[in-house]
Enzyme design. Structure first.
Site, PDB file in Angstrom:
ATOM      1  N   HIS A 110      52.139  75.700  46.695  1.00  0.00           N
ATOM      2  CA  HIS A 110      52.288  75.215  47.840  1.00  0.00           C
ATOM      3  C   HIS A 110      53.449  73.514  47.468  1.00  0.00           C
ATOM      4  CE1 HIS A 110      48.318  76.233  48.214  1.00  0.00           C
ATOM      5  NE2 HIS A 110      48.159  75.995  49.350  1.00  0.00           N
ATOM      6  N   LYS A 135      51.851  83.199  49.874  1.00  0.00           N
ATOM      7  CA  LYS A 135      51.734  81.909  50.937  1.00  0.00           C
ATOM      8  C   LYS A 135      52.635  80.780  50.102  1.00  0.00           C
ATOM      9  CE  LYS A 135      47.483  80.265  51.236  1.00  0.00           C
ATOM     10  NZ  LYS A 135      46.734  79.206  51.779  1.00  0.00           N
TER      11      LYS A 135
HETATM   12  O1  DQA Z   1      46.917  77.277  51.262  1.00  0.00           O
HETATM   13  C1  DQA Z   1      46.676  76.635  52.686  1.00  0.00           C
HETATM   14  C2  DQA Z   1      47.478  76.495  53.748  1.00  0.00           C
HETATM   15  C3  DQA Z   1      47.176  74.586  53.900  1.00  0.00           C
HETATM   16  O2  DQA Z   1      47.446  73.884  52.799  1.00  0.00           O
HETATM   17  C4  DQA Z   1      47.315  74.422  55.080  1.00  0.00           C
HETATM   18  O3  DQA Z   1      48.682  74.018  54.992  1.00  0.00           O
HETATM   19  O4  DQA Z   1      47.510  74.651  56.159  1.00  0.00           O
HETATM   20  C5  DQA Z   1      45.585  74.815  54.162  1.00  0.00           C
HETATM   21  C6  DQA Z   1      44.799  75.275  53.220  1.00  0.00           C
HETATM   22  O5  DQA Z   1      43.343  75.324  53.319  1.00  0.00           O
HETATM   23  C7  DQA Z   1      45.406  76.374  52.658  1.00  0.00           C
HETATM   24  O6  DQA Z   1      44.477  76.846  51.437  1.00  0.00           O
END
Ligand code: DQA
Length: 207
Positions: A110, A135
């Site tokens: 992230h 991801k």
């Molecule tokens: O990593 C992700 C994606 C996320 O951050 C989103 O942007 O929808 C939401 C989180 O709960 C999930 O673990």
């Protein structure tokens, strides 16, 4: 010929107390249990009844998590989930600190304050090949759309903008994202669509 690809919907569920787990069986589809919303974690064994429809996330605070957990405690918790065959999400940054299983899991990254280079993206996908999905979630920083477009060319990728535009998130998911994160009652990140909205829209597009 370019074809749209249907992402799998994930319902991201904040688990603030034990009886939040009772919501899981009311949702059809994959449910993300955001366990970092509570200081009281369920024993991994309590998740066995849900193992075929949940993925467990104990999100690091540095990557958008709510409550900080000890690194060794988190590693042991995820290792126990692995022994029980329960799918989990683990940050690539966590894997740099603790060597736990990532094959068949969700490896996530992230970016809230700066974007990775395309070389860093290449390295991420090389290093964690074999994951269930890799991801990449990015805030709407300068160049984020170009970066997400670059990620969309990677195999087995899940990618999303954490902007405040749910339609933009949906649009990017149609470029080949394996998963589309949504919410049931309250979003766990900026720009998520509600589960019902996302389900209806995808049913229209892919009917
Ligand atoms: O990593 C992700 C994606 C996320 O951050 C989103 O942007 O929808 C939401 C989180 O709960 C999930 O673990």
């Amino acid at each position: 010929m370019f074809s749209l690809m249907k992402p799998e919907i994930v319902v991201s569920l904040p688990v603030t107390r034990p009886d939040d787990l009772n919501k899981v069986n009311k949702i059809d589809g994959l449910v993300e249990l955001r366990l970092d919303y509570s200081t009281e974690l369920p024993n991994p064994e309590e998740l066995i009844p849900f193992k075929h429809k949940v993925l467990v996330t104990l999100r690091d605070k540095e990557e958008g998590g709510r409550i900080k957990y000890d690194v060794d405690f988190k590693a042991k918790y995820l290792e126990r989930l692995n022994e029980l065959g329960i799918l989990y999400d683990v940050e690539a940054s966590f894997l740099e600190r603790r060597k736990i299983e990532y094959v068949g899991k969700i490896v996530s990254a992230h970016y809230f304050s700066s974007l990775p280079s395309t070389e860093e993206i290449d390295q991420l996908f090389r290093k964690y090949e074999g994951a269930y999905t890799i991801k990449v979630a990015v805030a709407s920083l300068p160049g984020y759309r170009e970066l997400l477009s670059y990620v969309s060319g990677k195999p087995n990728a899940t990618f999303m903008p954490m902007s405040n535009d749910p339609i933009e998130r949906l649009a990017f998911s149609l470029l080949g994202s394996k998963l589309l994160y949504t919410y049931l009652e309250s979003p766990t990140a900026q720009g998520q669509l509600s589960y019902t909205q996302a389900k209806q829209i995808l049913e229209c597009i892919f009917k």
